[in-house]
Motif scaffolding. Structure first.
Motif, short mmCIF file in Angstrom:
data_model
loop_
_atom_site.label_atom_id
_atom_site.label_comp_id
_atom_site.label_asym_id
_atom_site.label_seq_id
_atom_site.Cartn_x
_atom_site.Cartn_y
_atom_site.Cartn_z
N ASP A 1 -4.45 7.12 -2.17
CA ASP A 1 -3.88 5.96 -2.09
C ASP A 1 -3.50 5.30 -3.32
O ASP A 1 -4.79 5.31 -3.95
CB ASP A 1 -4.14 5.13 -0.49
CG ASP A 1 -3.65 6.54 0.28
OD1 ASP A 1 -3.59 7.28 0.42
OD2 ASP A 1 -3.78 5.69 1.50
N LEU A 2 -2.51 4.26 -3.06
CA LEU A 2 -2.47 2.77 -4.23
C LEU A 2 -2.35 1.37 -3.95
O LEU A 2 -2.54 1.74 -2.41
CB LEU A 2 -1.83 3.36 -4.84
CG LEU A 2 -1.47 4.50 -6.15
CD1 LEU A 2 -0.37 4.25 -6.94
CD2 LEU A 2 -2.83 4.21 -6.71
N VAL A 3 -3.39 0.74 -4.46
CA VAL A 3 -2.19 -0.80 -2.98
C VAL A 3 -2.08 -1.46 -5.17
O VAL A 3 -2.59 -1.26 -5.85
CB VAL A 3 -4.11 -1.59 -2.75
CG1 VAL A 3 -3.63 -3.05 -2.75
CG2 VAL A 3 -4.84 -0.75 -2.26
N ALA B 1 0.72 -1.16 0.22
CA ALA B 1 0.30 -0.06 -0.21
C ALA B 1 1.00 1.10 0.25
O ALA B 1 1.35 0.83 1.16
CB ALA B 1 -1.27 0.41 1.14
N ALA C 1 -5.96 -1.46 4.43
CA ALA C 1 -5.93 -0.65 5.34
C ALA C 1 -6.55 -2.12 6.37
O ALA C 1 -5.47 -1.94 7.45
CB ALA C 1 -6.23 0.91 4.76
N PRO D 1 -11.31 3.70 -3.84
CA PRO D 1 -11.74 3.61 -2.63
C PRO D 1 -11.92 2.11 -1.76
O PRO D 1 -11.22 2.00 -0.91
CB PRO D 1 -12.05 4.87 -2.45
CG PRO D 1 -11.98 5.07 -3.71
CD PRO D 1 -12.07 4.28 -5.01
N THR E 1 -11.06 -1.12 -2.24
CA THR E 1 -9.95 -1.91 -2.37
C THR E 1 -8.76 -1.31 -1.16
O THR E 1 -8.40 -1.76 -0.58
CB THR E 1 -9.21 -1.85 -3.94
OG1 THR E 1 -10.11 -2.58 -5.24
CG2 THR E 1 -8.02 -2.76 -3.76
N VAL E 2 -8.95 0.09 -1.48
CA VAL E 2 -7.78 0.46 -0.43
C VAL E 2 -8.53 0.28 1.18
O VAL E 2 -7.68 0.49 2.10
CB VAL E 2 -7.64 2.03 -0.91
CG1 VAL E 2 -6.65 3.50 0.45
CG2 VAL E 2 -6.82 2.76 -2.32
N LYS E 3 -9.23 0.72 1.00
CA LYS E 3 -9.66 0.63 2.38
C LYS E 3 -9.70 -0.49 3.06
O LYS E 3 -9.52 -1.36 4.03
CB LYS E 3 -11.30 1.06 2.97
CG LYS E 3 -11.55 1.06 3.91
CD LYS E 3 -13.28 1.59 3.61
CE LYS E 3 -14.12 1.02 5.59
NZ LYS E 3 -15.67 1.98 5.26
N THR F 1 -3.99 -0.06 -8.21
CA THR F 1 -5.29 0.47 -7.67
C THR F 1 -5.50 1.92 -6.88
O THR F 1 -4.62 1.33 -6.07
CB THR F 1 -6.61 -0.79 -7.96
OG1 THR F 1 -7.75 -0.08 -7.65
CG2 THR F 1 -6.33 -1.47 -6.24
N ALA F 2 -6.54 2.51 -7.91
CA ALA F 2 -7.05 3.65 -5.77
C ALA F 2 -8.04 3.11 -6.32
O ALA F 2 -9.06 4.76 -5.42
CB ALA F 2 -6.29 4.64 -6.89
N ARG G 1 0.86 5.14 0.01
CA ARG G 1 0.63 6.19 0.54
C ARG G 1 1.18 7.73 0.20
O ARG G 1 2.65 7.65 0.02
CB ARG G 1 0.48 7.03 1.61
CG ARG G 1 -0.45 7.31 3.33
CD ARG G 1 -0.71 7.49 4.39
NE ARG G 1 -0.92 6.51 4.33
CZ ARG G 1 -1.41 6.05 6.22
NH1 ARG G 1 -0.58 6.68 6.28
NH2 ARG G 1 -1.58 4.74 5.99
#
Length: 282
Positions: free
Chosen positions: A219-221, A211, A242, A235, A237-239, A232-233, A213
């Motif tokens: 943010d990206l994963v 991840a 995290a 949201p 997936t990022v959440k 991907t950015a 930042r």
């Protein structure tokens, strides 16, 4: 024999580097052998680099800059050249990684690329049977330069305990790799935790992920499969990433207990007298 081959400087960073080297060498009225003598290499190597048949190193670039008085042109350009030697699918991630202010990663199989020693990275990369292993290793070393910036990114790594036991490259390589990990305790910018076997099932059994930042970007994963990488950015997936990372961190040993485990594995599995740490890598 002088190497002569017309290059299209716009074709790639390597072609641009070669064209510029030839232009500035000729501008200085030096033959390939004369420049080679100044920078401690052969005329053949100068010719190979000028014709984009050989990838220059950072050391070579610094010497050429000094010899030709370029003001650091080649030292700046070589980063782009080396990055272009990474797999095409990996290059976008490497570019974003270099811009990140905070990097968190869970690694299920091996040590994270930014923390690998040169020998460990070589052993890892060799499993892909590349034609240009030396260039790939150099590209990984170049990738690690972000750790030596005045303001490096904060990096938080969770390693599965399996990564400590898998003897990549052999006993000596692993001993030096674990020594390097222990040496990172001196850095305030890098923290390493180990997810122990005793944690059992955990939030990222599906595999490794990174991840990123940024100060000003979303943010990206990043994840990988057998033959490519995926960034991907999104949201959601990022959440989700995290949340999973928070659970993995919570299940991992503390930084201090992780260091103790790494030291114990190093002594019990790879010998009691670690050799001096090799140069760290990508």
């Amino acid at each position: 024999m002088v190497n002569i081959r017309d290059l299209d400087p716009s074709a790639s960073p390597l072609d641009y580097y070669g064209a510029e080297l030839r232009r500035l060498r000729e501008e200085a009225k030096l033959k390939q052998g004369e420049l080679g003598g100044i920078v401690f290499c052969t005329a053949s190597l100068i010719g190979q680099i000028e014709t984009a048949r050989k990838v220059p190193t950072r050391e070579f670039s610094e010497r050429v800059d000094a010899a030709l008085g370029t003001g650091g042109v080649f030292s700046r350009l070589v980063g782009l050249v080396l990055r272009s030697q990474l797999p095409t699918w990996f290059q976008p991630y490497a570019e974003m990684e270099a811009k990140a202010s905070y990097i968190s990663t869970y690694q299920a199989q091996m040590v994270y690329g930014l923390l690998q020693t040169e020998a460990y990275a070589r052993a890892v990369l060799a499993t892909g049977l590349p034609d240009n292993l030396d260039e790939s290793v150099a590209a990984c070393l170049e990738r690690q330069r972000i750790l030596r910036r005045e303001r490096p990114p904060m990096i938080w790594v969770v390693l599965d305990e399996a990564a400590l036991y898998r003897p990549i490259g052999g006993v000596q390589v692993m001993r030096n790799q674990l020594t390097h990990l222990l040496g990172l305790r001196k850095s305030r910018w890098v923290q390493v935790q180990v997810l122990p076997f005793e944690a059992g099932e955990h939030a990222s059994l599906i595999g490794s992920f990174n991840a990123l930042r940024f100060d000003d970007d979303p943010d990206l994963v990043y994840t990988e499969d057998l033959i490519s990488g995926h960034m991907t950015a999104n949201p959601d997936t990022v959440k989700e990433a995290a949340l999973r990372y928070a659970h993995v961190q919570a299940a991992a040993l503390s930084v201090e207990d992780s260091a103790a485990l790494i030291a114990r594995v190093m002594e019990e599995r790879y010998g009691h007298h670690p050799a001096p740490c090799e140069r760290a890598v990508a």
